[in-house]
Motif scaffolding. Sequence first.
Motif, mmCIF file in Angstrom:
data_model
loop_
_atom_site.group_PDB
_atom_site.id
_atom_site.type_symbol
_atom_site.label_atom_id
_atom_site.label_comp_id
_atom_site.label_asym_id
_atom_site.label_seq_id
_atom_site.Cartn_x
_atom_site.Cartn_y
_atom_site.Cartn_z
ATOM 1 N N HIS A 37 23.876 99.451 14.112
ATOM 2 C CA HIS A 37 23.072 99.416 12.879
ATOM 3 C C HIS A 37 23.451 98.206 12.017
ATOM 4 C CE1 HIS A 37 21.551 101.022 8.986
ATOM 5 N NE2 HIS A 37 22.739 100.717 8.514
ATOM 6 N N PHE A 45 14.809 94.452 14.625
ATOM 7 C CA PHE A 45 15.859 94.796 13.665
ATOM 8 C C PHE A 45 15.484 95.984 12.791
ATOM 9 C CE2 PHE A 45 17.338 94.683 9.305
ATOM 10 C CZ PHE A 45 18.706 94.802 9.486
ATOM 11 N N GLN A 46 14.368 95.899 12.094
ATOM 12 C CA GLN A 46 14.024 96.929 11.107
ATOM 13 C C GLN A 46 13.905 98.321 11.713
ATOM 14 O OE1 GLN A 46 13.949 96.450 7.757
ATOM 15 N NE2 GLN A 46 13.671 98.647 7.519
ATOM 16 N N HIS A 49 17.379 99.393 13.139
ATOM 17 C CA HIS A 49 18.331 99.569 12.041
ATOM 18 C C HIS A 49 18.164 100.966 11.438
ATOM 19 C CE1 HIS A 49 20.857 98.155 8.690
ATOM 20 N NE2 HIS A 49 19.967 98.683 7.874
ATOM 21 N N GLU A 50 16.926 101.343 11.162
ATOM 22 C CA GLU A 50 16.647 102.649 10.578
ATOM 23 C C GLU A 50 16.891 103.779 11.578
ATOM 24 O OE1 GLU A 50 12.680 102.334 9.044
ATOM 25 O OE2 GLU A 50 13.285 100.885 7.500
ATOM 26 N N ASP A 100 18.790 92.866 19.357
ATOM 27 C CA ASP A 100 18.136 94.168 19.306
ATOM 28 C C ASP A 100 17.970 94.769 20.701
ATOM 29 O OD1 ASP A 100 16.225 92.257 20.028
ATOM 30 O OD2 ASP A 100 14.845 92.753 18.407
#
Length: 155
Positions: A37, A45-46, A49-50, A100
């Motif tokens: 993360h 990424f987004q 990450h979440e 990623d």
Amino acid sequence: MAVRAIEPRSATQPTVGVLQALLVDLVALSLETKQAHWNLTGPLFQPLHELFDRFTDTYREWYDEVAERLRALGVPADGRPATVAATTKVGELPGGLVSDRDALQAVLAQIEGVAARLRERLPALGEDDPATQDLAIAIVRGLEKQAWMLRATAA
């Protein structure tokens, strides 16, 4: 009126072994997904990450349930860092930034490994302790759903 302590059910070694191994693997997974993360790079990424943050929260909930099940059975839970490092079968992400795609594949492999190890141990729990087996089945189901989510993201 004196209050008497309730004697815990005597846990058998297979149950304790399965729960302790699951505990350290879930602690390790929580650390690994948080590491991913923090250090993700790339176009995914987004969402990753979440997603990894949600996975970390889930592992923390699960390992708390596992540790509390151990305690309910009358045995100590051992999630100390040295114990986790020495006994987990979860691999380790590389240090530094991670792409990623590499993070996705590494975390997917970790999740699938934990799910496979736990699934192999389910029959012993059913014979020994159906309540513990129920907890383990719920965790396997959750891990398999997470693996599906990552495979779908990678497609």
